[in-house]
Design a protein around this motif. Structure first.
Motif, PDB file in Angstrom:
ATOM      1  N   UNK A  34      15.033   4.696 -55.022  1.00  0.00           N
ATOM      2  CA  UNK A  34      13.735   4.780 -54.353  1.00  0.00           C
ATOM      3  C   UNK A  34      13.776   5.685 -53.126  1.00  0.00           C
ATOM      4  N   UNK A  35      14.998   6.034 -52.658  1.00  0.00           N
ATOM      5  CA  UNK A  35      15.152   6.864 -51.476  1.00  0.00           C
ATOM      6  C   UNK A  35      16.066   8.049 -51.788  1.00  0.00           C
ATOM      7  N   UNK A  36      15.995   9.120 -51.000  1.00  0.00           N
ATOM      8  CA  UNK A  36      16.956  10.209 -51.156  1.00  0.00           C
ATOM      9  C   UNK A  36      18.384   9.695 -50.971  1.00  0.00           C
ATOM     10  N   UNK A  37      19.328  10.316 -51.646  1.00  0.00           N
ATOM     11  CA  UNK A  37      20.703   9.809 -51.603  1.00  0.00           C
ATOM     12  C   UNK A  37      21.292   9.890 -50.196  1.00  0.00           C
ATOM     13  N   UNK A  38      20.846  10.822 -49.360  1.00  0.00           N
ATOM     14  CA  UNK A  38      21.356  10.878 -47.993  1.00  0.00           C
ATOM     15  C   UNK A  38      20.909   9.650 -47.204  1.00  0.00           C
ATOM     16  N   UNK A  39      19.706   9.172 -47.441  1.00  0.00           N
ATOM     17  CA  UNK A  39      19.233   7.978 -46.732  1.00  0.00           C
ATOM     18  C   UNK A  39      20.013   6.744 -47.184  1.00  0.00           C
ATOM     19  N   UNK A  40      20.341   6.682 -48.468  1.00  0.00           N
ATOM     20  CA  UNK A  40      21.149   5.556 -48.951  1.00  0.00           C
ATOM     21  C   UNK A  40      22.550   5.605 -48.349  1.00  0.00           C
ATOM     22  N   UNK A  41      23.107   6.810 -48.235  1.00  0.00           N
ATOM     23  CA  UNK A  41      24.424   6.964 -47.634  1.00  0.00           C
ATOM     24  C   UNK A  41      24.406   6.551 -46.168  1.00  0.00           C
ATOM     25  N   UNK A  42      23.377   6.946 -45.446  1.00  0.00           N
ATOM     26  CA  UNK A  42      23.263   6.567 -44.039  1.00  0.00           C
ATOM     27  C   UNK A  42      23.166   5.050 -43.878  1.00  0.00           C
ATOM     28  N   UNK A  43      22.421   4.405 -44.749  1.00  0.00           N
ATOM     29  CA  UNK A  43      22.296   2.946 -44.687  1.00  0.00           C
ATOM     30  C   UNK A  43      23.642   2.278 -44.938  1.00  0.00           C
ATOM     31  N   UNK A  44      24.413   2.802 -45.869  1.00  0.00           N
ATOM     32  CA  UNK A  44      25.733   2.232 -46.144  1.00  0.00           C
ATOM     33  C   UNK A  44      26.670   2.444 -44.957  1.00  0.00           C
ATOM     34  N   UNK A  45      26.607   3.616 -44.347  1.00  0.00           N
ATOM     35  CA  UNK A  45      27.444   3.894 -43.181  1.00  0.00           C
ATOM     36  C   UNK A  45      27.104   2.957 -42.025  1.00  0.00           C
ATOM     37  N   UNK A  46      25.832   2.711 -41.817  1.00  0.00           N
ATOM     38  CA  UNK A  46      25.426   1.787 -40.755  1.00  0.00           C
ATOM     39  C   UNK A  46      25.961   0.385 -41.044  1.00  0.00           C
ATOM     40  N   UNK A  47      25.859  -0.060 -42.302  1.00  0.00           N
ATOM     41  CA  UNK A  47      26.370  -1.390 -42.663  1.00  0.00           C
ATOM     42  C   UNK A  47      27.876  -1.481 -42.481  1.00  0.00           C
ATOM     43  N   UNK A  48      28.556  -0.351 -42.630  1.00  0.00           N
ATOM     44  CA  UNK A  48      30.016  -0.331 -42.489  1.00  0.00           C
ATOM     45  C   UNK A  48      30.472  -0.294 -41.046  1.00  0.00           C
ATOM     46  N   UNK A  49      29.531  -0.233 -40.103  1.00  0.00           N
ATOM     47  CA  UNK A  49      29.888  -0.248 -38.693  1.00  0.00           C
ATOM     48  C   UNK A  49      29.926   1.112 -38.033  1.00  0.00           C
ATOM     49  N   UNK A  50      29.565   2.159 -38.755  1.00  0.00           N
ATOM     50  CA  UNK A  50      29.493   3.490 -38.152  1.00  0.00           C
ATOM     51  C   UNK A  50      28.336   3.518 -37.162  1.00  0.00           C
ATOM     52  N   UNK A  51      28.591   4.079 -35.982  1.00  0.00           N
ATOM     53  CA  UNK A  51      27.593   4.079 -34.912  1.00  0.00           C
ATOM     54  C   UNK A  51      26.838   5.399 -34.782  1.00  0.00           C
ATOM     55  N   UNK A  52      27.410   6.476 -35.313  1.00  0.00           N
ATOM     56  CA  UNK A  52      26.732   7.772 -35.221  1.00  0.00           C
ATOM     57  C   UNK A  52      27.150   8.648 -36.398  1.00  0.00           C
ATOM     58  N   UNK A  53      26.190   9.405 -36.927  1.00  0.00           N
ATOM     59  CA  UNK A  53      26.453  10.304 -38.050  1.00  0.00           C
ATOM     60  C   UNK A  53      26.026  11.712 -37.661  1.00  0.00           C
ATOM     61  N   UNK A  54      26.941  12.659 -37.829  1.00  0.00           N
ATOM     62  CA  UNK A  54      26.667  14.067 -37.582  1.00  0.00           C
ATOM     63  C   UNK A  54      26.571  14.778 -38.930  1.00  0.00           C
ATOM     64  N   UNK A  55      25.455  15.422 -39.183  1.00  0.00           N
ATOM     65  CA  UNK A  55      25.267  16.146 -40.438  1.00  0.00           C
ATOM     66  C   UNK A  55      25.325  17.639 -40.165  1.00  0.00           C
ATOM     67  N   UNK A  56      26.184  18.338 -40.898  1.00  0.00           N
ATOM     68  CA  UNK A  56      26.247  19.798 -40.800  1.00  0.00           C
ATOM     69  C   UNK A  56      25.257  20.380 -41.798  1.00  0.00           C
ATOM     70  N   UNK A  57      24.297  21.124 -41.295  1.00  0.00           N
ATOM     71  CA  UNK A  57      23.207  21.631 -42.122  1.00  0.00           C
ATOM     72  C   UNK A  57      23.407  23.104 -42.477  1.00  0.00           C
ATOM     73  N   UNK A  58      22.653  23.529 -43.464  1.00  0.00           N
ATOM     74  CA  UNK A  58      22.654  24.929 -43.879  1.00  0.00           C
ATOM     75  C   UNK A  58      21.360  25.218 -44.603  1.00  0.00           C
ATOM     76  N   UNK A  59      21.428  25.139 -45.944  1.00  0.00           N
ATOM     77  CA  UNK A  59      20.261  25.336 -46.802  1.00  0.00           C
ATOM     78  C   UNK A  59      19.178  24.301 -46.485  1.00  0.00           C
ATOM     79  N   UNK A  60      17.955  24.777 -46.252  1.00  0.00           N
ATOM     80  CA  UNK A  60      16.811  23.894 -45.960  1.00  0.00           C
ATOM     81  C   UNK A  60      17.127  22.920 -44.825  1.00  0.00           C
ATOM     82  N   UNK A  61      17.619  23.451 -43.727  1.00  0.00           N
ATOM     83  CA  UNK A  61      18.073  22.624 -42.611  1.00  0.00           C
ATOM     84  C   UNK A  61      16.982  21.715 -42.053  1.00  0.00           C
TER      85      UNK A  61
END
Length: 249
Positions: A34-61
């Motif tokens: 129901x969500x883009x895979x990046x949003x699902x990944x971010x939700x999993x990272x938050x549940x795992x205790x990650x406090x900050x996520x840095x995304x390196x962008x390029x195409x369609x930044x």
């Protein structure tokens, strides 16, 4: 072993093998559930205790920049201005000024079960390369080990010795290892920006800072590089991930 609080996601790729679906948006915005895979990944990272996520962008930044603005500080972005003429290590290099400690490194085009993050974060070594059994999904990267340590990687398993498993695309990186990766890559960039963080840089740096291979049998995950990968992810892998995550405590 330090507690890892930061994740870095490489999201600069152009998705050329996905046709129109990859050209109109970053691969992280492919929608399987129901969500883009990046949003699902971010939700999993938050549940795992990650406090900050840095995304390196390029195409369609802009897609990632908008996501960061709506994240209440959980996500930030850094841009690779040469994304169309460089490899994955150059993208990671672009983030060097934003990374101060150990971090978890992921690809943006991954779908994976929560257990993948737990396994990488709880492994009792600072440098951990997450592996799975063979997926037979096409375009696999195989990993050779020696007494649990990374030795080599290749898409041709016959070129390797003791194959420990298949590269997932989730790696825990210590600050010491990252510093050595930066030094190795700076020399490589003098000749070519197409330098991969895993098969090129990580293998070389691991000779000085051991990287430990961690095989998780039966792990459910998929990388999405082309239309066949996308169909496999939608029809086989994602339903299994959803089932496992729903059953997890």
């Amino acid at each position: 072993m330090h507690r890892v609080k930061v994740a870095v996601i490489l999201g600069a790729g152009m998705g050329t093998r996905l046709g129109a679906e990859g050209q109109s948006q970053p691969k992280g915005f492919l929608r399987i559930g129901t969500k883009p895979i990046i949003e699902e990944s971010l939700a999993r990272l938050r549940r795992a205790g990650i406090e900050h996520v840095l995304i390196v962008t390029g195409h369609c930044r802009e897609s990632y920049d908008n996501l960061a603005r709506e994240s209440d500080g959980f996500v930030s972005t850094v841009h690779n201005p040469r994304f169309s003429e460089s490899g994955s290590m150059y993208s990671l290099y672009c983030a060097k000024d934003e990374i101060e400690d150990d971090f978890l490194l992921l690809e943006s085009d991954l779908i994976y079960e929560q257990n993948a993050l737990r396994s990488a974060l709880e492994f009792p070594r600072d440098n951990c390369l997450l592996l799975s059994d063979f997926t037979y999904s096409g375009d696999e990267v195989y990993v050779q080990q020696d007494e649990g340590r990374l030795v080599a990687m290749s898409k041709d398993a016959s070129q390797l010795g003791d194959v420990a498993g298949e590269l997932v695309g989730i790696t825990r990186v210590s600050s010491a290892l990252f510093s050595h990766m930066l030094a190795v890559s700076e020399q490589a960039f003098e000749h070519d920006l197409y330098f991969d963080y895993e098969t090129d840089c990580l293998v070389t740096a691991s000779a000085h800072h051991p990287v430990y291979c961690h095989l998780v049998p039966g792990l459910s995950w998929a990388e999405i590089d082309d239309a066949a990968h996308l169909e496999r992810a939608r029809s086989i892998v994602y339903p299994e991930i959803a089932r496992r995550d729903a059953a997890a405590p």
